[in-house]
Design an enzyme around this catalytic site. Structure first.
Site, PDB file in Angstrom:
ATOM      1  CG  HIS A 262      47.412  29.277  29.786  1.00  0.00           C
ATOM      2  ND1 HIS A 262      46.110  28.865  29.779  1.00  0.00           N
ATOM      3  CD2 HIS A 262      47.980  28.660  28.655  1.00  0.00           C
ATOM      4  CE1 HIS A 262      45.859  28.223  28.420  1.00  0.00           C
ATOM      5  NE2 HIS A 262      46.838  27.967  27.918  1.00  0.00           N
TER       6      HIS A 262
ATOM      7  CB  SER B 177      45.079  25.740  26.210  1.00  0.00           C
ATOM      8  OG  SER B 177      45.454  26.839  25.700  1.00  0.00           O
TER       9      SER B 177
ATOM     10  CG  ASP C 116      45.191  31.431  31.978  1.00  0.00           C
ATOM     11  OD1 ASP C 116      45.965  31.697  31.166  1.00  0.00           O
ATOM     12  OD2 ASP C 116      44.776  30.006  31.872  1.00  0.00           O
TER      13      ASP C 116
END
Length: 275
Positions: free
Chosen positions: A255, A97, A226
């Site tokens: 995610h 991320s 996601d």
């Protein structure tokens, strides 16, 4: 606590597990988490004979909470100082991320002389924000909502965020309340000002030029469900820029797949590292 002190006087906490003479894997965490998000990976890969290192980004976790310089360039420079002070070579980068953005900006600013391989997991590059040049991105209203939720009622916002983060809002999902609580715990350890600044860093940083400087084997791994960093503007765009990239998509993956699909993820990352 194990820390380094950066050139601007910020203390950065890090974990350093496994044999110190082994090839290092450096993990960079997502927002609003800390190095603790990587504990299972660090133990797994240390048991495979690697040196595993993860730090708390400035204003996150146990690192100093600073008022200024909570931005992607500084995150990348902090990472560079960690690598240089520990004199790490042949580094395998793993960034999730926001951490994927941090690793990408590190390569853009500091090159790949100390880098062996890169893995970008649910990562934010090339650009999260919707613009004329990036129509698949998310509108600024989404990030303004994250700012407002974080400022107004941070613990409740973080608890609610875990539902889309881990795909717990999908039919049939095996929800872990303990995982949700741990997400809140890590997020609440960060400084509010730094976490607010970091929203701009992960959403508005343009990594297109950084990605063009990649010249090492790269794994781009992303869940196609996601809900935090949609795959279209992220992984599917990154692999068009990075010539050495291998794309791996988890069907139905969230995610937070490093947690929800921990064993599969560890095995796939090990396969990439050993390939």
């Amino acid at each position: 606590m194990t820390t380094i002190t950066t050139k601007d006087g910020t203390n950065i906490f890090f974990k350093d597990w496994g044999p110190k003479d082994a090839q290092p894997i450096v993990f960079s965490h997502g927002w609003p988490l800390s190095a603790d998000a990587w504990d299972a990976q660090m133990v797994f890969f240390a048991n495979q004979g690697f040196r595993t290192i993860a730090h708390d980004r400035r204003s996150h976790g146990r690192s100093d909470q600073v008022w200024d310089n909570n931005n992607m360039d500084q995150y990348a420079d902090d990472l560079a100082e960690l690598i240089e002070q520990l004199d790490l070579k042949d580094v395998i980068f793993v960034g999730h991320s926001t951490g994927g953005g941090e690793v990408t900006r590190y390569i853009g600013r500091h090159g790949t002389s100390r880098v062996a391989k890169v893995a970008l997991i649910g990562a934010v590059p090339p650009l999260m924000l919707k613009t004329e040049a990036n129509p698949d991105g998310l509108p600024i209203d989404v990030f303004d909502g994250i700012r407002k939720g974080t400022f107004d009622n941070r613990p409740q916002f973080f608890k609610d965020l875990t539902l889309p983060f881990y795909g717990y809002n999908r039919d049939g999902a095996a929800v872990s309340e303990a995982v949700r609580d741990e997400f809140v715990r890590q997020g609440m350890n960060g400084g509010l000002k730094g976490l607010l600044d970091s929203i701009r860093a992960f959403s508005e940083s343009d990594f297109n030029e950084d990605l063009k400087k990649f010249d090492k084997p790269t794994l781009v791994l992303h869940g196609d469900d996601d809900q935090i960093v949609p795959i279209g503007a992220a992984a599917l765009s990154t692999v068009k820029i990075v010539k050495q990239a291998v794309l791996k998509v988890y069907e139905g993956g969230s995610h937070g797949l490093t947690i929800t699909e921990q064993d599969r993820f560890n095995a796939d990352l090990l396969e990439f590292i050993n390939s």
